[in-house]
Design an enzyme around this catalytic site. Sequence first.
Site, mmCIF file in Angstrom:
data_model
loop_
_atom_site.group_PDB
_atom_site.id
_atom_site.type_symbol
_atom_site.label_atom_id
_atom_site.label_comp_id
_atom_site.label_asym_id
_atom_site.label_seq_id
_atom_site.Cartn_x
_atom_site.Cartn_y
_atom_site.Cartn_z
ATOM 1 N N SER A 134 0.867 -1.188 0.000
ATOM 2 C CA SER A 134 0.000 0.000 0.000
ATOM 3 C C SER A 134 0.892 1.223 0.000
ATOM 4 C CB SER A 134 -0.849 0.010 1.276
ATOM 5 O OG SER A 134 -1.537 1.248 1.406
ATOM 6 N N TYR A 147 -1.825 -0.166 11.107
ATOM 7 C CA TYR A 147 -1.960 -0.575 9.698
ATOM 8 C C TYR A 147 -0.680 -0.211 8.948
ATOM 9 C CZ TYR A 147 -3.688 -0.902 4.903
ATOM 10 O OH TYR A 147 -3.840 -1.232 3.579
HETATM 11 N N1 LIG Z 1 -8.862 -0.139 -0.710
HETATM 12 C C1 LIG Z 1 -7.781 0.599 -0.549
HETATM 13 O O1 LIG Z 1 -7.845 1.871 -0.577
HETATM 14 C C2 LIG Z 1 -6.425 -0.055 -0.377
HETATM 15 C C3 LIG Z 1 -5.300 0.758 -0.506
HETATM 16 C C4 LIG Z 1 -4.047 0.192 -0.343
HETATM 17 C C5 LIG Z 1 -3.919 -1.160 -0.076
HETATM 18 N N2 LIG Z 1 -5.038 -1.935 0.043
HETATM 19 C C6 LIG Z 1 -4.835 -3.365 0.330
HETATM 20 O O2 LIG Z 1 -5.443 -4.137 -0.687
HETATM 21 C C7 LIG Z 1 -5.749 -5.439 -0.196
HETATM 22 C C8 LIG Z 1 -7.167 -5.805 -0.579
HETATM 23 O O3 LIG Z 1 -8.066 -4.933 0.094
HETATM 24 P P1 LIG Z 1 -9.417 -4.384 -0.564
HETATM 25 O O4 LIG Z 1 -9.275 -2.914 -0.688
HETATM 26 O O5 LIG Z 1 -9.784 -5.155 -1.759
HETATM 27 O O6 LIG Z 1 -10.418 -4.617 0.670
HETATM 28 P P2 LIG Z 1 -11.656 -5.628 0.862
HETATM 29 O O7 LIG Z 1 -12.632 -5.448 -0.232
HETATM 30 O O8 LIG Z 1 -12.100 -5.410 2.270
HETATM 31 O O9 LIG Z 1 -11.000 -7.095 0.716
HETATM 32 C C9 LIG Z 1 -10.208 -7.661 1.718
HETATM 33 C C10 LIG Z 1 -10.041 -9.142 1.449
HETATM 34 O O10 LIG Z 1 -9.175 -9.692 2.454
HETATM 35 C C11 LIG Z 1 -9.739 -10.900 2.912
HETATM 36 N N3 LIG Z 1 -9.363 -11.228 4.290
HETATM 37 C C12 LIG Z 1 -9.435 -10.447 5.378
HETATM 38 N N4 LIG Z 1 -9.062 -11.144 6.472
HETATM 39 C C13 LIG Z 1 -8.748 -12.383 6.045
HETATM 40 C C14 LIG Z 1 -8.294 -13.581 6.677
HETATM 41 N N5 LIG Z 1 -8.092 -13.667 8.002
HETATM 42 N N6 LIG Z 1 -8.071 -14.688 5.914
HETATM 43 C C15 LIG Z 1 -8.263 -14.651 4.593
HETATM 44 N N7 LIG Z 1 -8.692 -13.563 3.922
HETATM 45 C C16 LIG Z 1 -8.935 -12.442 4.649
HETATM 46 C C17 LIG Z 1 -11.250 -10.701 2.803
HETATM 47 O O11 LIG Z 1 -11.892 -11.968 2.641
HETATM 48 P P3 LIG Z 1 -12.778 -12.719 3.739
HETATM 49 O O12 LIG Z 1 -13.241 -11.696 4.726
HETATM 50 O O13 LIG Z 1 -13.886 -13.348 2.948
HETATM 51 O O14 LIG Z 1 -11.840 -13.736 4.307
HETATM 52 C C18 LIG Z 1 -11.359 -9.895 1.516
HETATM 53 O O15 LIG Z 1 -11.465 -10.750 0.406
HETATM 54 C C19 LIG Z 1 -5.494 -5.377 1.317
HETATM 55 O O16 LIG Z 1 -4.247 -5.963 1.596
HETATM 56 C C20 LIG Z 1 -5.459 -3.883 1.616
HETATM 57 O O17 LIG Z 1 -4.688 -3.592 2.763
HETATM 58 C C21 LIG Z 1 -6.290 -1.414 -0.104
#
Ligand SMILES: NC(=O)c1ccc[n+]([C@@H]2O[C@H](COP(=O)([O-])OP(=O)(O)OC[C@H]3O[C@@H](n4cnc5c(N)ncnc54)[C@H](OP(=O)(O)O)[C@@H]3O)[C@@H](O)[C@H]2O)c1
Length: 285
Positions: A134, A147
């Site tokens: 990120s 985080y």
């Molecule tokens: N959105 C942003 O602005 C942003 C920016 C920078 C980086 N990111 C990073 O991008 C990645 C994806 O996030 P997203 O934005 O797509 O958010 P999201 O829609 O909330 O997706 C998060 C995913 O992580 C999975 N997850 C959470 N806890 C878990 C566990 N214990 N075991 C297995 N899977 C787990 C969830 O699946 P389940 O709950 O079904 O297990 C879900 O599929 C993350 O690493 C986040 O930190 C996001």
Amino acid sequence: MKEAKVILITGASSGIGYDAATKLAQQGHCVYAAARRLELMEPLKALGVKVIRLDVTDETSIQQCVETIIQAEGRIDVLVNNAGYGFFGAIEIVPMEEARRQLEVNLFGLARLTQLVLPQMRKQGCGRIINTSSIAGKMVIYMGGWYNVTKYAVEAFSDALRMEAKPFGIDVVMIEPGSIKTNWGIIAAQHLKESSGGTAYEESGERWADNIDWFYKTNLLSKPTVIAKAISRAVNRRHPKARYRAGRFSHVGVAVHALIPARWWDALMRKLGKIHVSNTKRLQL
Ligand SMILES: NC(=O)c1ccc[n+]([C@@H]2O[C@H](COP(=O)([O-])OP(=O)(O)OC[C@H]3O[C@@H](n4cnc5c(N)ncnc54)[C@H](OP(=O)(O)O)[C@@H]3O)[C@@H](O)[C@H]2O)c1
């Protein structure tokens, strides 16, 4: 596309992971989509995606996931470590068990999966590990301390691994998203509100939570397909870059953070923390 690759992508039940699984399957790759909520990944099956239950905090679940793929396909070409979440809150009040849990999901789960796919990739003489970091691994966000710790750690872990894995033909790539419209922000804001209530940080925490919640509901953010495209490049390019930074505010945020003195950054963050969304709602963004 030259050849179909066997790909495991974690965090595929929503947001970035879901869109990346969709894109890679449409390109003809053999995609295993993994997360805890199987029902959310059901529609991916129509694209030929294989859905697999995975909790990245559970050793048995991690082992079973990797073994299932290697047994079925005889190989694993790409691991996309994407699962992650943000527990926002002031350092003083976020319970240590929550801090540890966030590290379990965002760092140790990713690390353990990496350890388990590496022997197979070494045997093959090739492989690729793609870690969703990120811009929060490059710049500290107000009340995002733990985080940030997890994502700074993912950056260091990936930089170290890239050097070690290269002699075995294994590439390590980081994806550094900016602000992406997924559930991530809503979840981070919820945690921030919960943790701040009844503490010295109640007012500032609730205001910042409202701002994050509001921001993630606007159209100021990039769509997750932007990051799916970056992941696709990291998968398909013959010589991938070490990092792909993409999404709204990613380049400008990191550049400003690198250019200005630390105390100016602190002041900027605190200033943003003082603006309340109720004053900006009228903008109708
Ligand atoms: N959105 C942003 O602005 C942003 C920016 C920078 C980086 N990111 C990073 O991008 C990645 C994806 O996030 P997203 O934005 O797509 O958010 P999201 O829609 O909330 O997706 C998060 C995913 O992580 C999975 N997850 C959470 N806890 C878990 C566990 N214990 N075991 C297995 N899977 C787990 C969830 O699946 P389940 O709950 O079904 O297990 C879900 O599929 C993350 O690493 C986040 O930190 C996001």
